[in-house]
Design a protein around this motif. Structure first.
Motif, PDB file in Angstrom:
ATOM      1  N   VAL A 184      53.580   2.934 -45.703  1.00  0.00           N
ATOM      2  CA  VAL A 184      53.804   4.465 -45.681  1.00  0.00           C
ATOM      3  C   VAL A 184      52.679   5.108 -45.211  1.00  0.00           C
ATOM      4  O   VAL A 184      51.605   4.932 -45.845  1.00  0.00           O
ATOM      5  CB  VAL A 184      54.156   5.010 -47.241  1.00  0.00           C
ATOM      6  N   ILE A 185      52.975   6.249 -44.451  1.00  0.00           N
ATOM      7  CA  ILE A 185      51.777   7.058 -43.799  1.00  0.00           C
ATOM      8  C   ILE A 185      52.128   8.621 -44.239  1.00  0.00           C
ATOM      9  O   ILE A 185      53.229   8.795 -43.966  1.00  0.00           O
ATOM     10  CB  ILE A 185      51.895   6.954 -42.191  1.00  0.00           C
ATOM     11  N   PHE A 186      51.171   9.189 -44.803  1.00  0.00           N
ATOM     12  CA  PHE A 186      51.220  10.541 -45.051  1.00  0.00           C
ATOM     13  C   PHE A 186      50.084  11.178 -44.023  1.00  0.00           C
ATOM     14  O   PHE A 186      49.001  11.097 -44.240  1.00  0.00           O
ATOM     15  CB  PHE A 186      50.623  10.952 -46.589  1.00  0.00           C
ATOM     16  N   ASP A 187      50.801  12.090 -43.428  1.00  0.00           N
ATOM     17  CA  ASP A 187      49.876  12.685 -42.397  1.00  0.00           C
ATOM     18  C   ASP A 187      49.784  14.260 -42.937  1.00  0.00           C
ATOM     19  O   ASP A 187      50.815  14.977 -43.283  1.00  0.00           O
ATOM     20  CB  ASP A 187      50.254  12.845 -41.212  1.00  0.00           C
ATOM     21  N   THR A 188      48.789  14.714 -43.017  1.00  0.00           N
ATOM     22  CA  THR A 188      48.393  15.919 -43.678  1.00  0.00           C
ATOM     23  C   THR A 188      48.003  17.008 -42.573  1.00  0.00           C
ATOM     24  O   THR A 188      47.209  16.952 -41.967  1.00  0.00           O
ATOM     25  CB  THR A 188      46.995  16.024 -44.680  1.00  0.00           C
ATOM     26  N   ASN A 189      48.717  18.091 -42.806  1.00  0.00           N
ATOM     27  CA  ASN A 189      48.411  19.385 -41.771  1.00  0.00           C
ATOM     28  C   ASN A 189      49.150  20.592 -42.368  1.00  0.00           C
ATOM     29  O   ASN A 189      50.293  20.392 -42.579  1.00  0.00           O
ATOM     30  CB  ASN A 189      48.603  19.018 -40.316  1.00  0.00           C
ATOM     31  N   ARG A 190      48.431  21.743 -42.298  1.00  0.00           N
ATOM     32  CA  ARG A 190      49.165  22.932 -43.051  1.00  0.00           C
ATOM     33  C   ARG A 190      50.268  23.513 -41.940  1.00  0.00           C
ATOM     34  O   ARG A 190      50.951  24.105 -42.130  1.00  0.00           O
ATOM     35  CB  ARG A 190      48.056  24.093 -43.094  1.00  0.00           C
ATOM     36  N   LEU A 191      50.089  22.902 -40.654  1.00  0.00           N
ATOM     37  CA  LEU A 191      50.807  23.300 -39.732  1.00  0.00           C
ATOM     38  C   LEU A 191      52.520  22.475 -39.773  1.00  0.00           C
ATOM     39  O   LEU A 191      53.381  23.275 -39.399  1.00  0.00           O
ATOM     40  CB  LEU A 191      50.568  22.652 -38.360  1.00  0.00           C
TER      41      LEU A 191
END
Length: 279
Positions: free
Chosen positions: A83-90
């Protein structure tokens, strides 16, 4: 088995780094601070779009494959993670594309009273008195606490953009895929909140250590000129303090927590029960 993708977004200084540090304890998960994937995705989209040299020759299916390939290529070194969690406010402003590429993806939006976000950023600024930081473009923006807070609140700046993007996601047609996680609740009751996150993404529970959380990114913070921006305290807990903002500024930004009103939104929000609010 193909990797599952989920996304962490929301407001700055609202617990996204803490949440990532906790999720990273699970050996099946990969999570971290803001990644460059959002910026790369935006740049690729510009090349797809009308007015670009190649926009007219790219079909929708090609655009989808190239976009998904960006995520898969960036995380190719994490094949041992399911499981990948990518973080970005975009990401709160890109839900139509994200959920077209990853229909089962969930977006975890971290929030906090905006007045306390401004307070936190002002504290970081004052803790680095010999650094102008890249949060501000010139002396007009950084002169006083009022100019600094007003600058950060603009719709194309650190807090204002994230707030506007979150509002779009909260009231948009993809809101059912959004879980709003309040910073105060995460620090007060980390296990209860994290269990709800696991339920939301459909993953089996993992026993986390809330007294031994480790995360820091000094090189990234140094490049921004804001030391401590992504440093997480070892033990999850509430840090009571008095605001350093003038009272009028604090009141102005304390009124912006639209997610406290569930009317008109299908987003999922972790809230205190009524009996807990009186404790």
């Amino acid at each position: 088995m193909p990797q599952k993708f989920h996304f962490i977004s929301g407001l700055p200084r609202s617990g996204s780094t803490l949440l990532s540090a906790l999720l990273l304890q699970n050996p099946r998960f990969h999570a971290g601070m803001t990644s460059p994937v959002g910026s790369l995705f935006t740049a690729m989209l510009q090349q797809f779009s009308a007015g670009s040299e190649f926009g007219a020759v790219l079909s929708k299916s090609q655009r989808q494959r190239l976009s998904r390939g960006l995520f898969e290529s960036y995380y190719a070194d994490q094949q041992d993670k399911e499981v990948i969690f990518d973080t970005n406010r975009l990401w709160c402003a890109k839900l139509p594309a994200l959920l077209d590429l990853f229909p089962d993806a969930k977006i975890i939006a971290c929030v906090r009273n905006v007045a306390w976000i401004m307070d936190s950023l002002e504290r970081l600024y004052r803790a680095n008195p010999y650094e102008n930081t890249r949060l501000f473009n010139d002396d007009t923006e950084r002169n006083t606490v009022a100019s600094r807070v007003d600058t950060l609140a603009q719709r194309n700046r650190l807090v204002g953009f994230a707030w506007s993007a979150l509002k779009e996601a909260y009231y948009g047609e993809q809101a059912k895929s959004v879980l709003v996680v309040d910073y105060d609740l995460l620090t007060q009751s980390p296990e209860q909140v994290l269990r709800l996150v696991y339920d939301f993404i459909g993953e089996p529970w993992f026993e986390h250590d809330f007294n031994n959380v480790q995360y820091d990114a000094p090189e990234f913070d140094q490049a921004l000129g804001v030391s401590g921006l992504h440093r997480v305290r070892r033990k999850v807990g509430v840090e009571a303090r008095r605001t350093i903002l003038p009272p009028d500024l604090f009141r102005q930004y304390a009124s912006l927590s639209f997610w406290e009103d569930g009317a008109g939104s299908e987003a999922n929000v972790i809230r205190l029960r009524q009996d807990e609010k009186t404790k």
